[in-house]
Design a protein around this motif. Structure first.
Motif, PDB file in Angstrom:
ATOM      1  N   ARG A  22       0.825  -1.209   0.000  1.00 45.14           N
ATOM      2  CA  ARG A  22       0.000   0.000   0.000  1.00 45.14           C
ATOM      3  C   ARG A  22       0.861   1.262   0.000  1.00 45.14           C
ATOM      4  NH1 ARG A  22      -4.177  -2.292   3.937  1.00 45.14           N
ATOM      5  NH2 ARG A  22      -2.368  -2.142   5.226  1.00 45.14           N
ATOM      6  N   SER A  23       1.931   1.284   0.806  1.00 46.10           N
ATOM      7  CA  SER A  23       2.778   2.476   0.857  1.00 46.10           C
ATOM      8  C   SER A  23       3.504   2.679  -0.468  1.00 46.10           C
ATOM      9  CB  SER A  23       3.777   2.401   2.012  1.00 46.10           C
ATOM     10  OG  SER A  23       4.701   1.372   1.787  1.00 46.10           O
ATOM     11  N   ASP A  24       3.832   1.585  -1.194  1.00 43.00           N
ATOM     12  CA  ASP A  24       4.417   1.725  -2.519  1.00 43.00           C
ATOM     13  C   ASP A  24       3.396   2.341  -3.471  1.00 43.00           C
ATOM     14  OD1 ASP A  24       6.782   0.665  -1.656  1.00 43.00           O
ATOM     15  OD2 ASP A  24       6.446  -1.337  -2.507  1.00 43.00           O
ATOM     16  N   ALA A  25       2.159   1.956  -3.344  1.00 38.20           N
ATOM     17  CA  ALA A  25       1.107   2.515  -4.184  1.00 38.20           C
ATOM     18  C   ALA A  25       0.910   3.990  -3.852  1.00 38.20           C
ATOM     19  CB  ALA A  25      -0.202   1.749  -3.991  1.00 38.20           C
ATOM     20  N   HIS A  26       1.008   4.321  -2.532  1.00 41.53           N
ATOM     21  CA  HIS A  26       0.850   5.715  -2.112  1.00 41.53           C
ATOM     22  C   HIS A  26       1.965   6.584  -2.682  1.00 41.53           C
ATOM     23  CE1 HIS A  26      -2.469   4.856   0.446  1.00 41.53           C
ATOM     24  NE2 HIS A  26      -1.773   4.156   1.323  1.00 41.53           N
ATOM     25  N   PRO A  30      -1.032  10.099  -5.701  1.00 35.82           N
ATOM     26  CA  PRO A  30      -1.375  11.052  -4.656  1.00 35.82           C
ATOM     27  C   PRO A  30      -2.789  10.863  -4.111  1.00 35.82           C
ATOM     28  CG  PRO A  30      -0.453  12.188  -6.565  1.00 35.82           C
ATOM     29  CD  PRO A  30      -0.647  10.760  -6.930  1.00 35.82           C
ATOM     30  N   ALA A  31      -3.699  10.351  -4.929  1.00 29.31           N
ATOM     31  CA  ALA A  31      -5.067  10.154  -4.464  1.00 29.31           C
ATOM     32  C   ALA A  31      -5.143   9.059  -3.405  1.00 29.31           C
ATOM     33  CB  ALA A  31      -5.972   9.805  -5.641  1.00 29.31           C
ATOM     34  N   ALA A  32      -4.210   8.099  -3.449  1.00 28.51           N
ATOM     35  CA  ALA A  32      -4.228   7.004  -2.500  1.00 28.51           C
ATOM     36  C   ALA A  32      -3.374   7.296  -1.268  1.00 28.51           C
ATOM     37  CB  ALA A  32      -3.720   5.727  -3.174  1.00 28.51           C
ATOM     38  N   ALA A  33      -2.629   8.392  -1.266  1.00 33.68           N
ATOM     39  CA  ALA A  33      -1.727   8.709  -0.159  1.00 33.68           C
ATOM     40  C   ALA A  33      -2.508   9.237   1.035  1.00 33.68           C
ATOM     41  CB  ALA A  33      -0.700   9.741  -0.609  1.00 33.68           C
ATOM     42  N   SER A  34      -1.952   9.000   2.217  1.00 31.12           N
ATOM     43  CA  SER A  34      -2.585   9.499   3.426  1.00 31.12           C
ATOM     44  C   SER A  34      -2.300  10.992   3.560  1.00 31.12           C
ATOM     45  CB  SER A  34      -2.046   8.757   4.651  1.00 31.12           C
ATOM     46  OG  SER A  34      -0.698   9.107   4.874  1.00 31.12           O
ATOM     47  N   THR A  35      -3.046  11.629   4.433  1.00 27.95           N
ATOM     48  CA  THR A  35      -2.877  13.064   4.643  1.00 27.95           C
ATOM     49  C   THR A  35      -1.480  13.382   5.150  1.00 27.95           C
ATOM     50  OG1 THR A  35      -5.228  13.250   5.160  1.00 27.95           O
ATOM     51  CG2 THR A  35      -3.821  15.071   5.845  1.00 27.95           C
ATOM     52  N   SER A  36      -0.969  12.579   6.060  1.00 23.23           N
ATOM     53  CA  SER A  36       0.370  12.851   6.590  1.00 23.23           C
ATOM     54  C   SER A  36       1.438  12.715   5.503  1.00 23.23           C
ATOM     55  CB  SER A  36       0.685  11.914   7.765  1.00 23.23           C
ATOM     56  OG  SER A  36       0.724  10.573   7.329  1.00 23.23           O
ATOM     57  N   LEU A  38       0.920  13.254   2.295  1.00 23.42           N
ATOM     58  CA  LEU A  38       0.755  14.410   1.419  1.00 23.42           C
ATOM     59  C   LEU A  38       1.367  15.664   2.038  1.00 23.42           C
ATOM     60  CD1 LEU A  38      -2.877  13.864   0.107  1.00 23.42           C
ATOM     61  CD2 LEU A  38      -0.741  13.594  -1.167  1.00 23.42           C
ATOM     62  N   VAL A  39       1.179  15.837   3.345  1.00 13.90           N
ATOM     63  CA  VAL A  39       1.760  16.993   4.035  1.00 13.90           C
ATOM     64  C   VAL A  39       3.285  16.920   3.994  1.00 13.90           C
ATOM     65  CG1 VAL A  39       2.020  18.097   6.295  1.00 13.90           C
ATOM     66  CG2 VAL A  39      -0.244  17.431   5.492  1.00 13.90           C
ATOM     67  N   LYS A  40       3.818  15.698   4.197  1.00  9.66           N
ATOM     68  CA  LYS A  40       5.275  15.527   4.149  1.00  9.66           C
ATOM     69  C   LYS A  40       5.791  15.859   2.750  1.00  9.66           C
ATOM     70  CE  LYS A  40       6.999  11.669   5.792  1.00  9.66           C
ATOM     71  NZ  LYS A  40       7.557  10.291   5.859  1.00  9.66           N
ATOM     72  N   GLN A  45       8.397  19.593  -1.089  1.00 10.37           N
ATOM     73  CA  GLN A  45       8.319  20.310  -2.360  1.00 10.37           C
ATOM     74  C   GLN A  45       8.383  21.823  -2.153  1.00 10.37           C
ATOM     75  OE1 GLN A  45       4.757  18.717  -4.093  1.00 10.37           O
ATOM     76  NE2 GLN A  45       5.803  16.912  -4.914  1.00 10.37           N
ATOM     77  N   VAL A  46       7.727  22.315  -1.105  1.00  8.29           N
ATOM     78  CA  VAL A  46       7.771  23.750  -0.818  1.00  8.29           C
ATOM     79  C   VAL A  46       9.198  24.156  -0.465  1.00  8.29           C
ATOM     80  CG1 VAL A  46       7.048  25.514   0.841  1.00  8.29           C
ATOM     81  CG2 VAL A  46       5.357  24.006  -0.194  1.00  8.29           C
TER      82      VAL A  46
END
Length: 157
Positions: A22-26, A30-36, A38-40, A45-46
């Motif tokens: 699952r984490s490889d898929a994430h 991006p749609a399958a990634a968890s909020t944390s 995505l924030v990371k 990126q910022v």
């Protein structure tokens, strides 16, 4: 990650394997990634974006600084030549008092030529200074504004 043999390690090994899949898929979706996650990713990126924008700003300010330096040098050269022109005009006035026509006429011609050269140098220097001002990295400011708009649009989706 170590390979798991099916049937060994019970349900715990199977859930670890499923979680790693699952984490490889994430990582790719991006749609399958968890909020944390995505924030990371966003913070990374910022951070990279800010570093890139700072590098661009430094390069742009270096270029503007070079232009300002060249303009100031030309304006200074114009001032020095103007001083020579004034000196020549003073010499022309002294020579005119001597009433020797050829001496003062030569000094007057040289003085006028030097003042014309000084004027040209000063105008070119002023043009260079105007092109370098303001010392704000305009390209970077525009780029950052565009980045902010892109992030805002992505957040609104």
């Amino acid at each position: 990650m170590t390979p798991q043999i099916v049937g060994q390690g019970g349900s715990e090994a199977g859930s670890e394997h499923a979680q790693s899949i699952r984490s490889d898929a994430h990582a790719t979706d991006p749609a399958a990634a968890s909020t944390s996650e995505l924030v990371k990713r966003m913070s990374t990126q910022v951070s990279e974006l800010v570093r890139g924008e700072l590098e661009l700003a430094r390069a742009e300010l270096t270029e503007k600084g070079k232009r300002a330096g060249a303009g100031a040098g030309l304006a200074g050269a114009g001032g020095v030549v103007a001083l020579y022109g004034i000196g020549a005009l003073i010499a022309a006035a002294i020579a005119a008092l001597d009433i020797v026509l050829a001496l003062w006429l030569a000094a007057l011609v040289i003085g006028v030529v030097l003042l014309i050269v000084a004027g040209v140098l000063a105008l070119v220097g002023r043009k260079e200074l105007r092109q370098a001002a303001p010392p704000v990295p305009k390209d970077v400011v525009d780029s950052v504004q565009q980045d902010v708009q892109t992030v805002r649009q992505a957040v609104q989706r």
